[in-house]
Design an enzyme around this catalytic site. Structure first.
Site, mmCIF file in Angstrom:
data_model
loop_
_atom_site.group_PDB
_atom_site.id
_atom_site.type_symbol
_atom_site.label_atom_id
_atom_site.label_comp_id
_atom_site.label_asym_id
_atom_site.label_seq_id
_atom_site.Cartn_x
_atom_site.Cartn_y
_atom_site.Cartn_z
ATOM 1 N N THR A 1 0.581 -1.440 -0.212
ATOM 2 C CA THR A 1 0.037 0.055 -0.138
ATOM 3 C C THR A 1 0.728 1.039 -0.214
ATOM 4 O O THR A 1 2.114 0.927 0.960
ATOM 5 C CB THR A 1 -0.904 0.324 1.720
ATOM 6 O OG1 THR A 1 -1.521 -1.118 0.994
ATOM 7 C CG2 THR A 1 -1.986 1.261 1.540
ATOM 8 N N ARG B 1 -14.819 -6.352 -0.625
ATOM 9 C CA ARG B 1 -14.317 -5.967 1.224
ATOM 10 C C ARG B 1 -13.246 -4.533 0.264
ATOM 11 O O ARG B 1 -12.439 -4.152 -0.375
ATOM 12 C CB ARG B 1 -13.045 -7.267 1.318
ATOM 13 C CG ARG B 1 -12.551 -6.552 2.626
ATOM 14 C CD ARG B 1 -10.424 -6.093 2.046
ATOM 15 N NE ARG B 1 -10.148 -5.432 3.009
ATOM 16 C CZ ARG B 1 -8.830 -5.191 3.516
ATOM 17 N NH1 ARG B 1 -8.429 -4.532 2.255
ATOM 18 N NH2 ARG B 1 -8.314 -5.255 4.430
ATOM 19 N N VAL B 2 -13.454 -3.778 1.625
ATOM 20 C CA VAL B 2 -13.013 -2.408 1.371
ATOM 21 C C VAL B 2 -12.354 -2.299 2.965
ATOM 22 O O VAL B 2 -12.502 -3.202 3.335
ATOM 23 C CB VAL B 2 -13.750 -1.113 1.590
ATOM 24 C CG1 VAL B 2 -13.684 0.291 1.519
ATOM 25 C CG2 VAL B 2 -14.755 -1.325 -0.114
ATOM 26 N N GLY C 1 -1.031 -1.476 6.609
ATOM 27 C CA GLY C 1 -1.092 -2.953 6.436
ATOM 28 C C GLY C 1 -2.146 -3.384 6.929
ATOM 29 O O GLY C 1 -2.987 -3.168 5.758
HETATM 30 N N1 GLY Z 1 -3.406 -1.676 4.481
HETATM 31 C C1 GLY Z 1 -4.531 -1.612 3.196
HETATM 32 C C2 GLY Z 1 -5.515 -2.516 3.289
HETATM 33 O O1 GLY Z 1 -5.650 -3.766 4.013
HETATM 34 O O2 GLY Z 1 -6.821 -3.083 2.141
#
Ligand code: GLY
Length: 293
Positions: A164, A192-193, A216
């Site tokens: 990320t 999923r978000v 993370g």
């Molecule tokens: N931190 C990015 C995610 O879990 O989608």
């Protein structure tokens, strides 16, 4: 007035097919893009957007080109941007393939009455604003496809895909901004978000405190409202470093894993993580710093 920038390129476990040098260099190059804008008197908002575009375009990171994939090998992108002046924010979640989701998040902030648009509605909005969708194959690298195949065989469904990306900055006028972009977790369920587009979880900026961007395990960031915590502590007088460390110890309390970068209203930079590694770079007072472990 101090101006400064910090970027991250993901936190997680070390992986044998990971190049430490590529990650550090990619972060440093992105930080330089943003710092040039700040030095010329540009805004923190323009700086963090430009940094994240650079990271989205770098296939080494899990955002834009280089994104991870869902359990069905499809692409669903999350991104958010926040301007510390007046708490303006824009975000997209579960966005179909586009090269630069962070630009679309900024368009949501500036050209729609909303904060967060998702999935098909986000795609339609993006196209109405002149952005062109692309084929998933354009964003999925051979390395990601191989990781997906390994995961499919292992069937664990919980593997992280570090990478990320995010940036926080403070400009010469004392404004702060944050931006974050991701393909999410490898093998995530479609729909999923994660934390990235949720304002206050993965991304937050408030001129009265500072700005923060997280990376993370998104579910843990959401449960701890991680970047809100960082910015609240800075607003109460903590430095960026103190606030980042305190928030990561809250994350550890629920056994969450990840990292956060921060800049406070005085331009001091901070970062903390409880994973094996977090790719990052910062530039403050013309001093460049980059790290991985
Ligand atoms: N931190 C990015 C995610 O879990 O989608």
């Amino acid at each position: 007035m101090n101006f400064s920038i910090v970027v991250h390129g993901g936190a997680g476990p070390r992986s044998p097919d990971d190049s430490e040098e590529e990650a550090r260099q990619g972060c440093l190059e992105a930080a330089r893009v943003g710092y040039r804008i700040l030095r010329q008197g540009g805004s923190a908002l323009d700086a963090v957007e430009a940094c994240v575009v650079a990271l989205e375009d770098n296939p080494r990171f899990n955002a834009g080109t280089g994104t991870t994939v869902t359990s069905e090998c499809t692409v669903e992108l999350d991104a958010a941007i926040m301007d510390g002046r007046g708490l303006q924010a824009g975000a997209v979640g579960a966005l179909p393939p586009f090269a630069n989701p962070i630009r679309i998040a900024r368009a949501v902030m500036e050209r729609s009455p909303h904060v967060l648009l998702v999935a098909e509605g986000a795609r339609r909005f993006a196209e109405s604003q002149g952005f062109s969708a692309c084929a998933a194959e354009q964003l999925i690298t051979p390395k990601t496809r191989a990781r997906y195949e390994r995961e499919r065989l292992a069937r664990s469904g919980t593997s992280s895909h570090g990478g990320t990306v995010g940036a926080v900055a403070r400009d010469k006028d004392g404004h702060v901004a944050a931006a974050t972009s991701t393909g999410g977790m490898l093998f995530k369920l479609p729909g999923r978000v994660g934390d990235t587009p949720l304002i206050g979880a993965g991304t937050y900026a408030d001129d009265r405190g500072g700005a923060a961007s997280a990376t993370g395990h998104g579910e843990a960031m959401i449960r701890t409202a991680l970047t809100t915590q960082v910015c609240r502590r800075m607003r109460e007088g903590a430095t960026a470093q103190e606030a980042a460390e305190a928030a990561i110890s809250e994350l550890s309390f629920i056994r969450g894993t990840g990292g956060v970068i921060a800049v406070d209203r005085d331009g001091r930079v901070g970062l903390a993580f409880n994973t094996e590694r977090m790719a990052r770079a910062s530039i403050a007072n013309d001093l460049e710093t980059a790290g991985y472990l």
